[in-house]
Design a protein around this motif. Structure first.
Motif, short mmCIF file in Angstrom:
data_model
loop_
_atom_site.label_atom_id
_atom_site.label_comp_id
_atom_site.label_asym_id
_atom_site.label_seq_id
_atom_site.Cartn_x
_atom_site.Cartn_y
_atom_site.Cartn_z
N GLU A 5 -60.88 10.39 28.84
CA GLU A 5 -61.98 10.70 27.94
C GLU A 5 -61.57 11.67 26.84
OE1 GLU A 5 -65.31 12.04 30.30
OE2 GLU A 5 -64.07 13.32 31.54
N ASP A 44 -67.38 10.73 26.21
CA ASP A 44 -66.57 11.83 25.69
C ASP A 44 -65.44 11.32 24.81
OD1 ASP A 44 -67.66 14.34 26.46
OD2 ASP A 44 -67.23 13.83 28.54
N ASP A 66 -67.96 18.29 36.98
CA ASP A 66 -67.72 18.19 35.54
C ASP A 66 -68.72 19.10 34.83
OD1 ASP A 66 -67.08 17.49 32.98
OD2 ASP A 66 -67.80 15.43 33.11
N ARG A 120 -71.53 15.04 20.79
CA ARG A 120 -72.42 13.97 21.28
C ARG A 120 -73.85 14.44 21.49
NH1 ARG A 120 -70.06 13.10 27.49
NH2 ARG A 120 -72.13 12.65 28.24
N ARG A 124 -66.59 11.68 41.35
CA ARG A 124 -66.00 12.53 40.32
C ARG A 124 -66.16 13.99 40.71
NH1 ARG A 124 -68.10 12.33 34.25
NH2 ARG A 124 -69.83 13.54 35.06
MG MG Z 1 -67.41 12.72 30.26
#
Ligand code: MG
Ligand code: PEP
Length: 580
Positions: free
Chosen positions: A437, A461, A340, A471, A337
């Motif tokens: 997400e 998410d 992020d 969250r 990924r």
């Molecule tokens: Mg996420």
């Protein structure tokens, strides 16, 4: 008399040991004035304490066996780096001069300032870096105050190994105690994402945090049962309770042994459906754990950790080396990924962005990367080069529209041309997928599917954004509901859109790791799960026991329920084998 106390279980397993309380961490910080002519000497006293604290940590670092997981020394390095940061050294010296106060008080002022900054962060992981600030400053304070923290659990092994009960434990404490052979950790503070909790999990030592007043309520040497999964402790248990936990301990060991045998079994359901079980990894060396449980590849490698807690951005070669390490340690695809992170979160090298009043909705993840293309290019080049050496897949976080996918593709194409002209190899057919997400992405999945080679559902998410609940906000975490009909519908819609477009759909959010949802997800049509390696074998066992066709019929009825009670009853029935 027995005493039962609850906290948060952060590392599974049952331990039975004797209480060993660690005192001396609560520091009383004095405040007094320093005469102007003494200020230089006071700054020197602070600098000497900083140097001593550093050499203590360096000594602990040198004791880590070479075979230990890499994150162990990484966590010590994080603390060493913090001690070198000017935010500690220069700023505290300036505060001593400015306030004409003692070093301890200046250090406390700076600690309060830094912990406030971390408290305001939105990201659960970064928030816990507050613990690191506290651990580092406490070590320096103890040197200044000449208050050594005695942490030695080696005495008297006659009955049971020690269970360490402390206000909080630093990663360095955990390393020392692990070498002394402890049964479990119980702390009054700390959270599940703290480095100490991560370490306890990776060393497989049961641990519970947040047991308030534990040291006041417990007595040294009394017998203590620690249930790391349920998150509670039982002191001075009655004989029948003790034999119950001994039995559970044995049963757990048998269960683990039984699960261990599933390692090489294929994940095929009772009615013959093939399911792919992949691993989530955070540090390159976690991929060894993935291989150990027979993961069929990596479904999520979170690269943020390469960028955190450091002065400089990781360069192309460094990233390439990390990606190679993951590729070499597992068979199968490695889904990496892209970065992020963003919004109010600093990367620690001066690239702060204006803090948004709503950071979860701000400049983060793919949005940040597409703004900071110089930084993004470095990562994409490293990923492309890694693709020449194995089955690399690029996964883009927080996709909310087609444009983001197209822009990234455009960048990748440019970089492919660049690499080609430099004679550097890459896989021209490298798959590029989108994390689903954001609810908008789920609802637009049939359209996004035309521009993505795969989807991966990020339920952490997706649930946050669907249910409009932060969250990381403790006040409203009761709203976090993976079973909410809106969440299940978005998941189903995404899975169906992927199937219609002929692209794979996996799930890498926590929901995929949780055995309570395995049957539900199979019933929703999910065929690829990516999770923490520790959960893979348990989920595999459930897959092997499930009749997926029957589950799919059942889940159709769940989604068709028009009455809330009927909906919950049908969901509950999924736990009963009769449903399958
Ligand atoms: Mg996420
Ligand atoms: C998710 O959101 O489900 C996910 C896997 O990403 P992260 O938890 O890193 O945000």
């Amino acid at each position: 008399m027995s005493l039962w106390l609850a906290g948060i279980g952060v590392s599974r397993g049952i331990a039975i040991g004797r209480v060993h309380r660690v005192h001396g961490a609560d520091l009383d910080i004095p405040e007094y004035a320093i005469e102007p002519e003494e200020l230089d000497a006071e700054v020197e006293r602070f600098e000497a304490a900083l140097a001593e604290a550093r050499s203590q940590l360096e000594q602990i670092r040198s004791q880590i066996p070479a075979s230990a997981p890499a994150e162990i020394s990484a966590f010590i390095d994080t603390h060493l780096l913090m001690m070198q940061d000017t935010a500690l050294s220069d700023t505290v010296a300036n505060l001593i001069r400015e306030h004409r106060c003692n070093a301890e008080w200046a250090l406390k002022l700076q600690q309060d300032h830094l912990t406030d900054v971390f408290d305001q962060m939105d990201d659960a992981y970064l928030k816990t870096r507050r613990d690191d600030v506290e651990h580092v400053t406490a070590r320096i304070q103890r040197v200044l105050l000449k208050q050594e923290r005695r942490i030695d659990a080696r005495a008297d092994r006659s009955r049971h190994p020690p269970v360490i009960v402390a206000d909080d434990l630093t990663p360095a404490d955990i390393i020392i105690l692990h070498q002394q052979g402890v049964a479990a950790f119980v702390t009054e503070h700390g959270g599940p994402l703290s480095h100490s909790a991560i370490l306890a999990r990776s060393l497989r030592i049961p641990a519970i945090v947040g047991v308030h007043d534990a040291r006041r309520m417990l007595v040294d040497d009394e017998t203590l049962v620690v249930d790391g999964e349920a998150g509670h402790i039982l002191a001075d248990p009655a004989e029948d309770a003790l034999s119950f936990y001994r039995h559970r301990q044995k049963r757990d060991q048998r269960y683990r042994r039984m699960l261990g045998k599933l390692k090489t079994e294929p994940a095929i359901s009772a009615d013959g459906r093939k399911v792919r079980l992949l691993a989530n990894v955070e540090l390159p060396d976690d991929s060894k754990d993935a291989a150990e449980v027979g993961a069929e590849g990596i479904g999520l490698y979170r690269t943020e950790f390469l960028y955190m807690n450091r002065e400089e951005m990781p360069g192309e070669e460094e990233q390439l080396a990390a990606y190679r390490r993951v590729l070499r340690s597992v068979d199968g695809p490695v889904t990496i990924r892209t970065l992020d992170i963003g919004a109010d979160k600093t990367l620690g090298h001066g690239r702060d962005h204006s803090a948004s009043s709503n950071p979860a909705l701000g400049l983060r993840a793919i949005r940040l990367c597409l703004k900071e293309t110089d930084m993004f290019r470095v990562q994409l080049r490293a990923l492309l080069r890694a693709s020449a050496e194995g089955d690399v897949r690029i996964m883009l976080p927080m996709i909310s529209n087609i444009q983001e996918l197209r822009q990234t593709r455009h960048l990748i194409n440019e970089l492919m041309t660049e690499l080609r002209s430099q004679g550097l190899a890459f896989n021209p057919a490298l798959p590029v997928g989108a994390m689903i997400e954001v609810p908008a992405a789920a609802l637009a999945a049939p359209l996004l599917a035309r521009h993505a080679d795969f989807f991966s559902l990020g339920t952490n998410d997706l649930i946050q954004y669907t249910l409009a609940m932060d969250r990381v906000d403790d006040e409203i975490n009761y709203l976090y509901d993976p079973l909410h009909p809106a969440v299940l519908r978005l998941i189903k819609f995404t899975i169906d859109a992927g199937a219609d477009a002929g692209i794979p759909v996996s799930m890498c959010g926590e929901m995929a790791s949780d055995r309570r949802y395995t049957r539900l997800l199979l019933g929703l049509g999910l065929t690829e799960f990516s999770m923490h390696p520790a959960n893979i074998l348990e989920v595999k066992r459930l897959v092997m026991q499930s009749d997926v066709s029957a589950l799919q019929r059942h889940v159709e009825a769940v989604l068709g329920a028009t009455d809330a009670l009927e909906y919950r009853e049908l969901l509950d029935a999924l736990d009963e084998p009769a449903a399958a």
